[in-house]
Each structure stands twice: as structure tokens, then as C-alpha cells.
Design a protein around this motif. Structure first.
Motif, short mmCIF file in Angstrom:
data_model
loop_
_atom_site.label_atom_id
_atom_site.label_comp_id
_atom_site.label_asym_id
_atom_site.label_seq_id
_atom_site.Cartn_x
_atom_site.Cartn_y
_atom_site.Cartn_z
N ILE A 111 33.48 42.44 36.27
CA ILE A 111 33.03 42.50 37.67
C ILE A 111 31.51 42.42 37.78
CG2 ILE A 111 35.07 43.77 38.48
CD1 ILE A 111 33.40 46.30 38.52
N LYS A 112 30.82 42.49 36.64
CA LYS A 112 29.37 42.27 36.68
C LYS A 112 29.03 40.87 37.18
CE LYS A 112 28.62 45.25 32.63
NZ LYS A 112 28.21 45.26 31.20
N TYR A 113 29.99 39.95 37.06
CA TYR A 113 29.76 38.56 37.43
C TYR A 113 30.33 38.23 38.82
CZ TYR A 113 28.93 38.19 32.41
OH TYR A 113 28.45 38.37 31.13
N ILE A 114 30.84 39.25 39.52
CA ILE A 114 31.52 39.03 40.79
C ILE A 114 30.73 39.70 41.93
CG2 ILE A 114 33.66 39.42 42.08
CD1 ILE A 114 33.99 37.51 39.74
N PRO A 115 30.54 39.01 43.05
CA PRO A 115 29.87 39.64 44.21
C PRO A 115 30.63 40.88 44.67
CG PRO A 115 30.11 37.26 44.53
CD PRO A 115 30.91 37.61 43.31
N ALA A 116 29.89 41.88 45.08
CA ALA A 116 30.50 43.16 45.45
C ALA A 116 31.57 43.01 46.53
CB ALA A 116 29.42 44.15 45.91
N LYS A 117 31.34 42.09 47.47
CA LYS A 117 32.29 41.93 48.58
C LYS A 117 33.65 41.39 48.10
CE LYS A 117 30.59 37.32 49.86
NZ LYS A 117 29.99 36.50 50.94
N LYS A 118 33.70 40.88 46.85
CA LYS A 118 34.95 40.31 46.33
C LYS A 118 35.60 41.19 45.26
CE LYS A 118 33.98 35.49 47.42
NZ LYS A 118 34.06 34.10 46.97
N TYR A 119 35.01 42.37 45.01
CA TYR A 119 35.55 43.26 43.98
C TYR A 119 37.04 43.57 44.19
CZ TYR A 119 30.97 44.59 42.03
OH TYR A 119 29.75 44.61 41.40
N LYS A 120 37.39 43.91 45.42
CA LYS A 120 38.76 44.36 45.72
C LYS A 120 39.77 43.25 45.42
CE LYS A 120 41.47 46.70 49.27
NZ LYS A 120 41.47 47.25 50.66
N GLU A 121 39.46 42.05 45.87
CA GLU A 121 40.37 40.92 45.63
C GLU A 121 40.44 40.58 44.15
OE1 GLU A 121 40.88 36.18 46.82
OE2 GLU A 121 39.17 37.34 47.58
N PHE A 122 39.28 40.62 43.49
CA PHE A 122 39.20 40.28 42.07
C PHE A 122 40.03 41.26 41.22
CE2 PHE A 122 37.02 40.65 37.92
CZ PHE A 122 37.11 39.34 37.49
N THR A 123 39.84 42.55 41.45
CA THR A 123 40.57 43.54 40.66
C THR A 123 42.07 43.51 40.97
OG1 THR A 123 39.99 45.23 42.31
CG2 THR A 123 38.59 45.07 40.35
N ALA A 124 42.43 43.15 42.20
CA ALA A 124 43.85 43.02 42.54
C ALA A 124 44.48 41.87 41.76
CB ALA A 124 44.01 42.80 44.03
N ASN A 125 43.74 40.76 41.61
CA ASN A 125 44.22 39.63 40.82
C ASN A 125 44.34 40.00 39.34
OD1 ASN A 125 42.78 36.70 42.52
ND2 ASN A 125 44.39 38.10 43.11
N LEU A 126 43.38 40.78 38.83
CA LEU A 126 43.42 41.19 37.44
C LEU A 126 44.64 42.06 37.15
CD1 LEU A 126 39.71 42.11 36.59
CD2 LEU A 126 41.07 40.24 35.65
N LYS A 127 45.00 42.89 38.08
CA LYS A 127 46.14 43.78 37.90
C LYS A 127 47.43 43.00 37.64
CE LYS A 127 47.63 48.23 39.70
NZ LYS A 127 47.48 49.21 40.80
N LEU A 128 47.49 41.78 38.20
CA LEU A 128 48.68 40.95 37.98
C LEU A 128 48.77 40.49 36.52
CD1 LEU A 128 48.47 38.70 41.18
CD2 LEU A 128 49.98 40.66 40.79
N LEU A 129 47.63 40.50 35.82
CA LEU A 129 47.62 40.10 34.40
C LEU A 129 48.13 41.22 33.51
CD1 LEU A 129 44.08 38.42 34.11
CD2 LEU A 129 46.20 37.41 34.94
N TYR A 130 47.47 42.38 33.60
CA TYR A 130 47.80 43.44 32.64
C TYR A 130 48.94 44.34 33.11
CZ TYR A 130 44.72 46.40 35.55
OH TYR A 130 44.12 47.09 36.59
N LYS A 131 49.45 44.11 34.31
CA LYS A 131 50.62 44.86 34.78
C LYS A 131 51.85 43.95 34.91
CE LYS A 131 49.05 49.10 35.68
NZ LYS A 131 49.66 50.34 35.17
N LYS A 157 35.21 34.29 31.16
CA LYS A 157 34.92 34.32 29.72
C LYS A 157 35.27 35.68 29.11
CE LYS A 157 33.11 32.78 25.86
NZ LYS A 157 33.79 31.74 25.06
N VAL A 158 35.00 36.78 29.85
CA VAL A 158 35.32 38.12 29.35
C VAL A 158 36.80 38.22 29.00
CG1 VAL A 158 35.51 40.56 29.99
CG2 VAL A 158 33.44 39.27 30.58
N TRP A 159 37.65 37.67 29.87
CA TRP A 159 39.09 37.77 29.65
C TRP A 159 39.61 36.75 28.65
CZ3 TRP A 159 41.83 41.84 31.30
CH2 TRP A 159 41.18 42.70 32.18
#
Length: 255
Positions: A111-131, A157-159
Motif C-alpha cells: 500500500i506504500k505504492y497506492i494513493p490513500a483514497k484507494k486503500y480500501k478498494e485495494f485491500t478489499a481486492n487483496l483479500k480475495l487473493l489470500y482468503k 511487484k510486492v505480490w
């Protein structure tokens, strides 16, 4: 720090926190190394505390080697952050252990590479990967994720660099994944430690260790030697894992 330890631990979590110590020449931050485990009966234990001027692979190697000298022969899973060389160092001392990168640390790094306003959407998408329910679905979601967030290559790249640690989660049942995928268990302990270390500067390493030891006694009283919830189910599932199950049966005779 010198008590004999069990030959085998099911899960180990390693992490550091920092506190300020005043030495003869200067006042500076020092790393406090912490190791938390679940034994074969699912009970928590803190194996020790170590103080150093910084966190590095070589210090962790010395700590793992010390644990071996105190009686630890094998570990099922080690959950850790992404310090370079730490995984290789752990495996050099405990070659059969399964090392898991902490998913929460991967989220923080990406999330260091993601604008703060998109954190919520980004982390929700990530949850679909590891869950995801299985490895196949996780891979499909990862392809969607890369397409959706392709304007942020640093985050992707992190992922990509750590995808093997996401994939290996699906070699195990959901209850086992729930324990191993994050270092939240030890971060909760470190949070408790910070409550007694953040108020000021300590005059020595010994002073820090005394304060933390008293906090550990409070944690032990809180834990009351209770096992992790539904541990018999988890233990049965561990027995079904190739090689690990055989090792558990072997070490069970020493409990």
C-alpha cells in the motif's frame, strides 16, 4: 533466557520492536527480538527476549542457533516478516521448517505504492487473493488483481515477488492457514510490550528486560496455559501433512 526448551514447536512467530536505551555514550533506539510459539498442545510460550542495536539476519541466526543449543530440534511453521536473508537463515538452522511470509506485512509493503483514497478498494481486492477457497481461485483473482491495478507496478511487484508464500497457504486447511498467514499473534504481544516501554528512556538493557519480563508474567497469567481454540482439530490436520505428521508423532513421545 537459559531454561531448557521443548524439542519441537508446532508454530513459531518472530518479530522485533524498538525501544530507547541510554548507554554511556549516547541515547538510541535498540531492537528487542521476540519469539512466540505454540507447542504440540497448542499452548503459547515466549522463548526469550534479546536486545541488539538493530534487526538483522545475523542476529536472528545467532538466536536460532541459541534455541537449538537450548534443546529445540525442529519447528513446524515459522511466520516472519520479509527481512532479507531471514528465511534462508531460519532454514539453515531448522531445515525442515516451513517458512511463511506474513501476509499483513505484504499488505503494508504494497500500500506504500497506492494513493490513500484507494486503500480500501485495494485491500478489499487483496483479500480475495489470500482468503480464496483454493489455489486455483487465488491464481485467477491474482490475474484480475494485476489487471485492475496495473498502473501501480510497485504494488504488484510486492505480490509477484512473494506469490510462492501465498500459494503455499493452500497446501493446508483453513484452520492451519488462519494461524500461519499472519504474525498478528506476536504483534499483539509486542503491542502489550510497547505499553510499558514507550513512556521513556531506559538506563540499560537489563532495565528493559526486567520490565518486559514482568509483563510476560502478566501475559502468562492471562493465557492461563490454555490451548489455542479447537486445537485438537488443528492437531489432527497437522498429522495429515506429509513429513510433518511423522515428525509430530516422533516428538509427541517426548512431551
Amino acid at each position: 533466557q537459559e531454561r531448557p526448551l521443548n524439542r519441537f514447536y508446532s508454530f513459531m512467530f518472530v518479530d522485533c520492536l524498538y525501544t530507547t536505551i541510554r548507554t554511556e555514550f549516547e541515547t538510541k533506539k535498540h531492537a528487542i527480538y521476540v519469539i512466540l510459539v505454540y507447542d504440540l498442545n497448542g499452548r503459547k510460550d515466549i522463548l526469550g527476549l534479546w536486545v541488539s542495536e538493530s534487526e538483522n539476519k545475523h542476529q536472528w541466526m545467532q538466536i536460532f542457533d541459541e534455541l537449538k543449543c537450548r534443546g529445540v530440534e525442529d519447528i513446524g511453521f515459522i511466520s516472519m516478516d520479509g527481512l532479507p536473508g531471514l528465511e534462508e537463515g531460519a532454514k539453515s538452522i531448522f531445515p525442515k521448517t516451513i517458512v511463511q511470509r506474513c501476509i499483513v506485512h505484504l499488505i503494508r509493503n504494497s500500500i506504500k505504492y497506492i494513493p490513500a483514497k484507494k486503500y480500501k478498494e485495494f485491500t478489499a481486492n487483496l483479500k480475495l487473493l489470500y482468503k480464496a477457497p483454493n489455489k486455483k481461485v487465488a491464481l485467477l483473482e491474482f490475474e484480475k488483481f494485476k489487471e485492475r491495478w496495473n498502473e501501480y507496478p510497485g504494488a504488484i511487484k510486492v505480490w509477484e515477488s512473494n506469490w510462492n508464500h501465498v500459494e503455499q497457504l493452500y497446501n493446508y486447511t483453513e484452520p492451519i492457514r488462519k494461524i500461519m498467514y499472519t504474525t498478528n499473534t506476536i504483534e499483539s504481544v509486542n503491542s502489550s510490550f510497547r505499553k510499558v516501554t514507550r513512556k521513556g528512556t531506559f538506563p540499560s538493557e537489563t532495565a528493559v528486560l526486567k520490565v518486559l519480563y514482568l509483563r510476560i508474567l502478566e501475559l502468562y497469567k492471562k493465557w492461563q496455559n490454555k490451548a489455542y481454540p479447537n486445537w485438537p482439530i488443528i492437531r489432527n490436520q497437522l498429522l495429515l501433512i506429509d513429513d510433518l505428521g511423522e515428525r509430530i508423532v516422533y516428538y509427541d513421545q517426548f512431551e
